[in-house]
Scaffold this active site. Structure first.
Site, PDB file in Angstrom:
ATOM      1  N   LYS A   1       0.829  -1.210   0.000  1.00 24.74           N
ATOM      2  CA  LYS A   1       0.000   0.000   0.000  1.00 24.74           C
ATOM      3  C   LYS A   1       0.866   1.264   0.000  1.00 24.74           C
ATOM      4  CE  LYS A   1      -2.149  -1.062   3.836  1.00 24.74           C
ATOM      5  NZ  LYS A   1      -1.403  -2.318   4.123  1.00 24.74           N
TER       6      LYS A   1
ATOM      7  N   ARG B   1      -9.637   0.802   9.128  1.00 27.70           N
ATOM      8  CA  ARG B   1      -9.131  -0.537   9.444  1.00 27.70           C
ATOM      9  C   ARG B   1     -10.230  -1.431  10.008  1.00 27.70           C
ATOM     10  NH1 ARG B   1      -3.489   0.270   8.864  1.00 27.70           N
ATOM     11  NH2 ARG B   1      -2.283  -1.268   9.957  1.00 27.70           N
TER      12      ARG B   1
ATOM     13  N   ARG C   1      11.434  -6.157   4.780  1.00 28.00           N
ATOM     14  CA  ARG C   1      11.203  -4.695   4.675  1.00 28.00           C
ATOM     15  C   ARG C   1      12.185  -3.926   5.548  1.00 28.00           C
ATOM     16  NH1 ARG C   1       5.312  -2.238   5.279  1.00 28.00           N
ATOM     17  NH2 ARG C   1       5.264  -3.419   7.248  1.00 28.00           N
TER      18      ARG C   1
ATOM     19  N   ARG D   1      11.280  -2.144  11.188  1.00 24.53           N
ATOM     20  CA  ARG D   1      10.254  -1.732  12.141  1.00 24.53           C
ATOM     21  C   ARG D   1      10.120  -2.789  13.239  1.00 24.53           C
ATOM     22  NH1 ARG D   1       5.061  -0.281   8.473  1.00 24.53           N
ATOM     23  NH2 ARG D   1       4.032  -1.264  10.262  1.00 24.53           N
TER      24      ARG D   1
ATOM     25  N   ARG E   1      -0.712  -9.102  13.317  1.00 19.37           N
ATOM     26  CA  ARG E   1      -1.245  -8.058  12.414  1.00 19.37           C
ATOM     27  C   ARG E   1      -2.058  -8.696  11.292  1.00 19.37           C
ATOM     28  NH1 ARG E   1       4.040  -5.327  10.917  1.00 19.37           N
ATOM     29  NH2 ARG E   1       2.795  -3.998   9.585  1.00 19.37           N
TER      30      ARG E   1
HETATM   31  P1  ADP Z   1       2.245  -1.801   3.223  1.00 17.93           P
HETATM   32  O1  ADP Z   1       2.295  -0.289   3.159  1.00 17.93           O
HETATM   33  O2  ADP Z   1       0.994  -2.352   2.596  1.00 17.93           O
HETATM   34  O3  ADP Z   1       2.462  -2.344   4.603  1.00 17.93           O
HETATM   35  P2  ADP Z   1       4.827  -1.682   1.813  1.00 17.93           P
HETATM   36  O4  ADP Z   1       4.553  -0.756   0.678  1.00 17.93           O
HETATM   37  O5  ADP Z   1       5.616  -1.141   2.959  1.00 17.93           O
HETATM   38  O6  ADP Z   1       3.422  -2.361   2.343  1.00 17.93           O
HETATM   39  O7  ADP Z   1       5.544  -2.994   1.212  1.00 17.93           O
HETATM   40  C1  ADP Z   1       5.951  -4.081   2.082  1.00 17.93           C
HETATM   41  C2  ADP Z   1       7.307  -4.628   1.632  1.00 17.93           C
HETATM   42  O8  ADP Z   1       7.130  -5.293   0.369  1.00 17.93           O
HETATM   43  C3  ADP Z   1       8.383  -3.551   1.409  1.00 17.93           C
HETATM   44  O9  ADP Z   1       9.626  -4.114   1.780  1.00 17.93           O
HETATM   45  C4  ADP Z   1       8.324  -3.285  -0.105  1.00 17.93           C
HETATM   46  O10 ADP Z   1       9.595  -2.866  -0.603  1.00 17.93           O
HETATM   47  C5  ADP Z   1       7.932  -4.666  -0.649  1.00 17.93           C
HETATM   48  N1  ADP Z   1       7.083  -4.604  -1.847  1.00 17.93           N
HETATM   49  C6  ADP Z   1       6.138  -3.673  -2.157  1.00 17.93           C
HETATM   50  N2  ADP Z   1       5.539  -3.970  -3.331  1.00 17.93           N
HETATM   51  C7  ADP Z   1       6.112  -5.147  -3.757  1.00 17.93           C
HETATM   52  C8  ADP Z   1       5.935  -5.992  -4.909  1.00 17.93           C
HETATM   53  N3  ADP Z   1       5.023  -5.694  -5.853  1.00 17.93           N
HETATM   54  N4  ADP Z   1       6.687  -7.106  -5.007  1.00 17.93           N
HETATM   55  C9  ADP Z   1       7.603  -7.416  -4.040  1.00 17.93           C
HETATM   56  N5  ADP Z   1       7.827  -6.669  -2.950  1.00 17.93           N
HETATM   57  C10 ADP Z   1       7.093  -5.547  -2.805  1.00 17.93           C
HETATM   58  P1  AMP Z   2       0.773   0.270   9.214  1.00 19.37           P
HETATM   59  O1  AMP Z   2       1.952   1.183   9.041  1.00 19.37           O
HETATM   60  O2  AMP Z   2      -0.410   0.708   8.399  1.00 19.37           O
HETATM   61  O3  AMP Z   2       1.123  -1.185   9.024  1.00 19.37           O
HETATM   62  O4  AMP Z   2       0.306   0.436  10.727  1.00 19.37           O
HETATM   63  C1  AMP Z   2       1.156   0.101  11.812  1.00 19.37           C
HETATM   64  C2  AMP Z   2       0.347   0.002  13.104  1.00 19.37           C
HETATM   65  O5  AMP Z   2      -0.264   1.278  13.412  1.00 19.37           O
HETATM   66  C3  AMP Z   2      -0.831  -0.989  13.068  1.00 19.37           C
HETATM   67  O6  AMP Z   2      -0.427  -2.311  13.358  1.00 19.37           O
HETATM   68  C4  AMP Z   2      -1.737  -0.395  14.166  1.00 19.37           C
HETATM   69  O7  AMP Z   2      -1.268  -0.720  15.458  1.00 19.37           O
HETATM   70  C5  AMP Z   2      -1.564   1.104  13.953  1.00 19.37           C
HETATM   71  N1  AMP Z   2      -2.564   1.672  13.005  1.00 19.37           N
HETATM   72  C6  AMP Z   2      -2.320   2.237  11.786  1.00 19.37           C
HETATM   73  N2  AMP Z   2      -3.464   2.671  11.227  1.00 19.37           N
HETATM   74  C7  AMP Z   2      -4.455   2.367  12.106  1.00 19.37           C
HETATM   75  C8  AMP Z   2      -5.873   2.533  12.108  1.00 19.37           C
HETATM   76  N3  AMP Z   2      -6.531   3.097  11.064  1.00 19.37           N
HETATM   77  N4  AMP Z   2      -6.576   2.092  13.176  1.00 19.37           N
HETATM   78  C9  AMP Z   2      -5.956   1.526  14.230  1.00 19.37           C
HETATM   79  N5  AMP Z   2      -4.632   1.317  14.292  1.00 19.37           N
HETATM   80  C10 AMP Z   2      -3.877   1.737  13.239  1.00 19.37           C
END
Ligand code: ADP
Ligand code: AMP
Length: 218
Positions: free
Chosen positions: A13, A88, A127, A160, A171
């Protein structure tokens, strides 16, 4: 353009939101990034949120809604925004409707990025992100040019705390039980576009662009 990106943690995302937001010239509103910022700067909200985030649970709705309402009321969000990580759960989705109806606005489309759980675990364990600029990498699929240093500013990349294996499983569980019902919620309203999130980042971006075009968002 008012857009929501849905999907499990690690679906891509944030990676895609940065691209789509830049293309449409709207702010990328990522509640996870906002919470990490609040936590790292030690604000009251950040301190309250920390324990929930560390456990992989959702931060309580009251905290999230205050944060979101304030963010969407800023001038840069007046013409549109891209939400990443919000809503969420169903009560957040209903509250978002309430916030938007007060200013006579509506969501244009909801993109659900689908990635199977096995790949999620692989993506999240690799990541790494830059603690200074927030840029996100993956150790194998999207590595920085040099070691584990950020391409933009040379800072040592970090993992992270909630990307450790046991928290990732929690999660994912929370996603399936609380966030997934939003897919039906938005499908019923004719707003949902499902996009396959497996494949190269550029390819997923093209699929999202095609889905948005299909939804009449341009
Ligand atoms: P989210 O915001 O949904 O948690 P991220 O954008 O941070 O996800 O992506 C999660 C991990 O996967 C990161 O390490 C990113 O570089 C990697 N990633 C994102 N898109 C792809 C893809 N299409 N194929 C492989 N790895 C990806
Ligand atoms: P994310 O970066 O989106 O993976 O979010 C990391 C963490 O932040 C999640 O595991 C939750 O603990 C918290 N969080 C982010 N967005 C929300 C939301 N809309 N509602 C509740 N918790 C959230």
């Amino acid at each position: 353009m008012r857009l929501i990106l849905l999907g499990p943690p690690g679906a891509g995302k944030g990676t895609q939101a940065a691209r789509v937001a830049a293309r449409f010239g709207v702010p990328h509103v990522a509640t996870g990034d906002m919470l990490r910022g609040a936590r790292d700067s030690g604000t009251e909200l950040g301190n309250e949120a920390r324990a929930y985030m560390d456990r992989g649970e959702l931060v309580p709705d009251e905290l999230m809604l205050g944060l979101l309402r304030e963010r969407l009321s800023r001038e840069d969000a007046a013409e549109g925004f891209l939400l990443d990580g919000f809503p969420r759960n169903l009560s957040q989705a209903e509250a978002l409707d309430g916030i938007l109806s007060q200013v006579a606005q509506d969501i244009d489309a909801v993109i659900s990025i689908e990635v199977p759980d096995e790949e999620i675990v692989e993506r999240i364990s690799g990541r790494r992100s830059c603690p200074v600029c927030g840029r996100v990498y993956h150790l194998t699929s999207n590595p920085p040019a040099v070691d584990e240093l950020c391409d933009a500013d040379g800072t040592k990349l970090e993992q992270r705390a909630d990307d450790k294996a046991d928290v990732v499983l929690e999660r994912l569980r929370v996603f399936h039980s609380q966030t997934k019902p939003l897919i039906a919620f938005y499908a019923d309203r004719g707003l949902l576009k499902v996009v396959d999130g497996v494949g190269p980042v550029d390819e997923v971006e093209s699929r999202i662009a095609a889905a948005l075009e299909g939804a009449g968002v341009s």
